[in-house]
Scaffold this active site. Structure first.
Site, PDB file in Angstrom:
ATOM      1  N   GLN A 148      42.723  38.824  40.697  1.00 51.38           N
ATOM      2  CA  GLN A 148      41.793  39.010  41.815  1.00 51.38           C
ATOM      3  C   GLN A 148      41.036  40.334  41.666  1.00 51.38           C
ATOM      4  OE1 GLN A 148      41.218  36.762  44.431  1.00 51.38           O
ATOM      5  NE2 GLN A 148      39.560  38.169  44.922  1.00 51.38           N
ATOM      6  N   ASP A 169      39.340  31.544  36.264  1.00 53.63           N
ATOM      7  CA  ASP A 169      38.116  32.079  36.866  1.00 53.63           C
ATOM      8  C   ASP A 169      36.886  31.850  35.991  1.00 53.63           C
ATOM      9  OD1 ASP A 169      37.998  33.156  39.384  1.00 53.63           O
ATOM     10  OD2 ASP A 169      38.853  35.081  38.810  1.00 53.63           O
ATOM     11  N   LYS A 207      43.923  30.905  48.461  1.00 52.82           N
ATOM     12  CA  LYS A 207      44.008  30.232  47.155  1.00 52.82           C
ATOM     13  C   LYS A 207      45.402  29.645  46.964  1.00 52.82           C
ATOM     14  CE  LYS A 207      40.433  33.067  45.059  1.00 52.82           C
ATOM     15  NZ  LYS A 207      40.081  34.292  44.334  1.00 52.82           N
TER      16      LYS A 207
END
Ligand code: NDP
Length: 280
Positions: A94, A117, A50
């Site tokens: 995460q 997200d 990422k």
């Protein structure tokens, strides 16, 4: 029929190029912060990928890596600091988190306008009620793939296998917003093969290697395999038995190289959208 391959790597690369071009024209670098807690090895790979993709696209990207014993309060304090930081446009924590930290508490603590997200309950509610907001990256990536494959969405019978907050539910909402007729199936569904066979668009997100057999797939269907499962041999496979399913489908995503690359590209897209919405 032998299915056409939907090449997620190529679609993701094109999307990332388009995002980089938009970033270059902004006059500022959108800020992305990825927070990783502990040493989960898979998370390590995802987070590095990422970060690399974000930097390549011109973002101001950095990872904050906290020790496995971090308390929930300490993580919430880090998130609060990022919420307050005007140079940060997108925040991603995460998952999975260590057991002493409640994922829902952390997800709800991220400022909804920086929720790269798209997991915050406010953004989930916006999606469910048809309002604009930040959308979870993996199902957003699937929508890009369906469009890239020229799939006709309005009126299509879509079946989503799986109902997680990360993939299945938002996937179903996005397909509904695109005017598909949507069925969600899950572990309590009575006749999974029959339900799947009704699908013109079948999206599998269960986390069970090759669970969707060839005869679960209707002739001519478009099959999107979200699953990423590592076999004891180390090989990665999806939730769909790729060979037999490709004999019947019109188009299908491979694993790897299908949905996976789209998730990161859509994280960048979300961060760019968040940056533009915040900074005008
Ligand atoms: P979850 O475990 O959170 O959800 C799985 C869903 O599948 C649940 O809704 C569950 O039903 C359903 N399910 C499980 N077993 C069965 C079964 N035997 N029959 C019918 N339904 C079943 O997984 P995620 O949604 O997070 O992920 C799904 C897959 O997608 C995983 O392989 C994951 O690795 C992959 N993934 C890939 C990403 C990518 O970038 N390509 C990103 C995110 C995930 P119930 O609710 O009834 O328990």
């Amino acid at each position: 029929m032998t299915a056409r391959l939907i090449d997620g790597k190529a679609v993701a690369a094109e999307l990332r190029r388009a995002i980089a071009a938009r970033v270059a024209g902004l006059g500022f670098r959108p800020g992305l912060r990825v927070v990783r807690v502990g040493e989960d090895p898979a998370s390590g790979v995802y987070v590095r990928n990422k970060d690399k993709a974000a930097q390549e696209a011109g973002f101001d990207s950095a990872t904050i890596h906290l020790p496995a014993e971090t308390t929930e309060a300490a993580l919430l304090a880090v998130v609060a600091g990022l919420n307050e930081d005007p140079s940060v446009d997108g925040i991603l924590v995460q998952l999975p988190l260590p057991p002493q930290i409640r994922a829902e508490a952390v997800i709800s603590a991220v400022a909804p306008e920086k929720d790269a997200d798209g997991f915050h309950p406010l953004n989930a509610g916006r999606l469910a009620s048809g309002q604009p907001g930040l959308v979870p990256c993996t199902p957003k990536g699937v929508m890009h793939l369906l469009r890239a494959a020229d799939c006709v969405l309005p009126g299509a019978r879509a079946v989503v296998l799986g109902r997680s907050n990360i993939v299945g539910r938002p996937m179903a909402q996005l397909l509904l917003a695109a005017d598909c007729t949507v069925t969600i199936v899950h572990s309590r569904t009575r006749d999974l093969p029959a339900e799947c066979r009704r699908a013109e668009i079948l999206v599998a997100a269960v986390g069970r290697p090759a669970m969707v057999q060839g005869d679960w797939v209707a002739e001519g269907a478009t099959v999107i395999d979200v699953g990423i499962n590592r076999l004891p041999s180390g090989r990665l496979v999806g939730d769909v038995a790729f060979g037999p399913a490709s004999e019947r489908a019109a188009a299908i995503t491979p694993v790897p190289g299908g949905v996976g690359p789209m998730t990161i590209a859509c994280l960048l897209e979300n961060t760019l959208e968040a940056a533009i919405a915040r900074r005008g």
